[in-house]
Design an enzyme around this catalytic site. Structure first.
Site, short mmCIF file in Angstrom:
data_model
loop_
_atom_site.label_atom_id
_atom_site.label_comp_id
_atom_site.label_asym_id
_atom_site.label_seq_id
_atom_site.Cartn_x
_atom_site.Cartn_y
_atom_site.Cartn_z
N GLU A 1 -5.23 -8.37 -1.00
CA GLU A 1 -5.99 -8.12 0.22
C GLU A 1 -7.45 -7.84 -0.12
OE1 GLU A 1 -4.57 -5.18 2.98
OE2 GLU A 1 -2.49 -5.69 2.58
N GLU B 1 0.85 -1.21 0.00
CA GLU B 1 0.00 0.00 0.00
C GLU B 1 0.88 1.26 0.00
OE1 GLU B 1 -2.96 -0.30 3.09
OE2 GLU B 1 -4.16 -1.55 1.79
C1 BGP Z 1 -4.37 -2.64 4.87
C2 BGP Z 1 -3.05 -3.25 5.29
C3 BGP Z 1 -3.13 -4.50 6.06
C4 BGP Z 1 -4.39 -4.68 6.88
C5 BGP Z 1 -5.62 -4.18 6.16
C6 BGP Z 1 -6.86 -4.18 7.03
O1 BGP Z 1 -4.20 -1.27 4.98
O2 BGP Z 1 -2.24 -3.49 4.15
O3 BGP Z 1 -1.95 -4.53 6.86
O4 BGP Z 1 -4.23 -4.12 8.12
O5 BGP Z 1 -5.46 -2.89 5.68
O6 BGP Z 1 -6.91 -3.00 7.74
P1 BGP Z 1 -7.10 -3.00 9.30
O7 BGP Z 1 -6.18 -4.05 9.81
O8 BGP Z 1 -6.76 -1.65 9.75
O9 BGP Z 1 -8.55 -3.33 9.53
#
Ligand code: BGP
Length: 477
Positions: free
Chosen positions: A376, A182
């Site tokens: 993701e 990201e």
């Molecule tokens: C993205 C990241 C992940 C993961 C995901 C879910 O930003 O790449 O690391 O965290 O989000 O977000 P969160 O864990 O804040 O719910």
């Protein structure tokens, strides 16, 4: 919507990150990483934005990354569960500070190298492809203290050395790589994304885009090294994606939607097309940003573009130029999105938009004409264990089935999506909130926000569901 059979070689699996799963934050010679300074609670967001109180953990705070879910010691059992679901791939990240504890050690830390050797062997033993992220929110803290992290050109050389070290070590085991997780998060949570801690009087925007330039050059140098050291590997970039919708058909809203999309696509334009787009040059000029570029940078960027576009998709985004609308439709979204009145939201305010997944994939396909890798996608929710010790996460199955179906539509639209590693196949620490309570997994982990619990693993209802999705090639949703 018909159920579509995904290609035989489609990489079904899941995705985790070292900092959110491993724990063992100082074990095996590892040095401190950014996330080891992120407590849970209200000041986490402020620190992620660059207001860093200390470069060592404070005794008064709880840091969820320090033990996380202890994947560092429990990965054989967890991988056996992933294999039981039929995973073809598991996305993990290498913690830079496990390989180079300060980030600039003369020699790599053998215990750190060995840990990932063992992890990759365990995956391959089960026929699961490792998909490896080089940097997933974990710059070594020493580099922040000494150089200011990615604001310094020094990190380009250190990152290139780190990348060459792990490519060389794992060249026979890892065939799918990506550089910065990201990468656009640098603009919204600069400390989390790039270890940027700001001081009074800093020109934050200039520092951010200078750091972005350094990461873009470092990413291209990693692509160059990967192609040389592992010729049969694929290496990609990684974007927090989600198309922006204009709130109305007012051209001002539409134009702003394009600008908001470009704020993120900028990073991928450079990594995939190999040069700075005109709108970025205009942005630097209009904002008087003096971005220092070395003479050789243009050639590096042009000659070493990525093989695929990795991206996360959680939801679409919405934007308006009307102050009244913006006042009434606020959302906690880090990308500056407002709420979309046509769509439901999760408990954490994240919009649920399966059609947006198809829209976003098509936009990325049209823009880059390269393979896409969904690395993701998932639904963070507060899961409850019932009296019988079961977890009925039907709401997660509903979110995932609708998104997988739209991903199938996108492939039928012509998008060359090569894999889907859903986020958090096992409950892990939430990046944005630091909470264990925000769960994504097909596997529950007995750990709460305060670090209490036995870390036992329990299959949720979605475990069998996802196992059938993979076994049926996506037709049994
Ligand atoms: C993205 C990241 C992940 C993961 C995901 C879910 O930003 O790449 O690391 O965290 O989000 O977000 P969160 O864990 O804040 O719910």
């Amino acid at each position: 919507m018909t159920t579509f059979k995904f290609p035989e070689n489609f990489l079904w699996g899941g995705a985790i990150a070292a900092n959110q799963a491993e724990g063992a934050y100082l074990e095996g010679g590892k040095g401190l990483s950014i996330v080891d300074l992120l407590p849970t609670g209200e000041n986490r967001r402020s620190i992620m934005k660059g207001n860093v109180p200390a470069f060592t953990p404070l005794a008064s705070e709880f840091y969820p990354s320090h033990e996380a879910i202890d994947f560092y010691h429990r990965y054989p059992q967890d991988i056996a569960l992933f294999a039981e679901m039929g995973f073809k791939a598991l996305r993990v990240s290498i913690a830079w500070a496990r390989i180079f504890p300060t980030g600039e050690d003369a020699e790599p830390n053998e215990a750190g190298l060995q840990f990932y050797d063992d992890l990759f062997d365990e995956l391959l033993k089960h026929g699961i492809e490792p998909v490896v992220t080089l940097a997933h929110f974990d710059v070594p803290v020493h580099l922040i203290e000494k150089y200011g992290s990615w604001r310094s050109r020094k990190l380009v050389d250190l990152f290139e050395n780190y990348a060459k070290t792990v490519f060389t070590r794992y060249k026979d085991k890892v065939k799918y790589w990506m550089t910065f997780n990201e990468i656009n998060m640098l603009l919204h949570l600069p400390f989390l994304g790039a270890g940027l801690a700001f001081n009074e009087g800093d020109n934050i925007k200039e520092i951010q885009y200078q750091a972005a330039h350094h990461q873009l050059v470092a990413s291209a140098l990693a692509v160059k090294a990967c192609h040389k050291i592992i010729p049969d590997a694929m290496i990609g970039c990684m974007l927090a994606a989600g198309s922006f919708y204009p709130y109305t058909c007012n051209p001002e809203d539409v134009f702003q939607g394009m600008e908001k999309d470009r704020e993120s696509y900028f990073f991928i334009d450079v990594q995939s097309r190999g040069e700075y787009p005109g709108y970025a040059k205009r942005f630097f000029k209009d904002h008087n940003l003096n971005i220092v570029m070395e003479p050789q940078d243009a050639d590096i960027l042009r000659n070493h573009t990525v093989d695929y576009i990795g991206f996360s998709y959680y939801s679409s985004r919405t934007t308006s130029t009307d102050p009244e609308v913006n006042k009434n439709m606020t959302s906690g979204n880090v990308f500056g999105s407002i709420a979309n009145p046509y769509l439901a939201k999760s408990e954490w305010g994240w919009t649920v938009d399966p059609k947006g997944f198809r829209i976003t994939a098509n936009q990325l396909h049209d823009r880059y004409q390269k393979p896409l890798f969904v690395v993701e996608n998932g639904f963070g929710a507060h899961d409850e264990v019932n009296a019988e010790g079961e977890i009925d996460d039907s709401y997660r199955i509903d979110y995932l089935k609708r998104h997988v179906a739209e991903m199938g539509e996108a492939i039928q639209d012509g998008c060359n999506i090569i894999g889907y590693t859903s986020w958090g196949p096992i409950d892990i620490v939430s990046a944005s909130s630091g909470e264990m309570r925000k769960r994504y997994g097909y596997i529950y982990v007995d750990r709460d926000n305060e670090g209490k619990g036995e870390l036992t693993r329990i299959k949720k209802k979605s475990f069998e569901w996802y196992k059938n999705v993979i076994a049926s090639g996506g037709t049994d949703l």
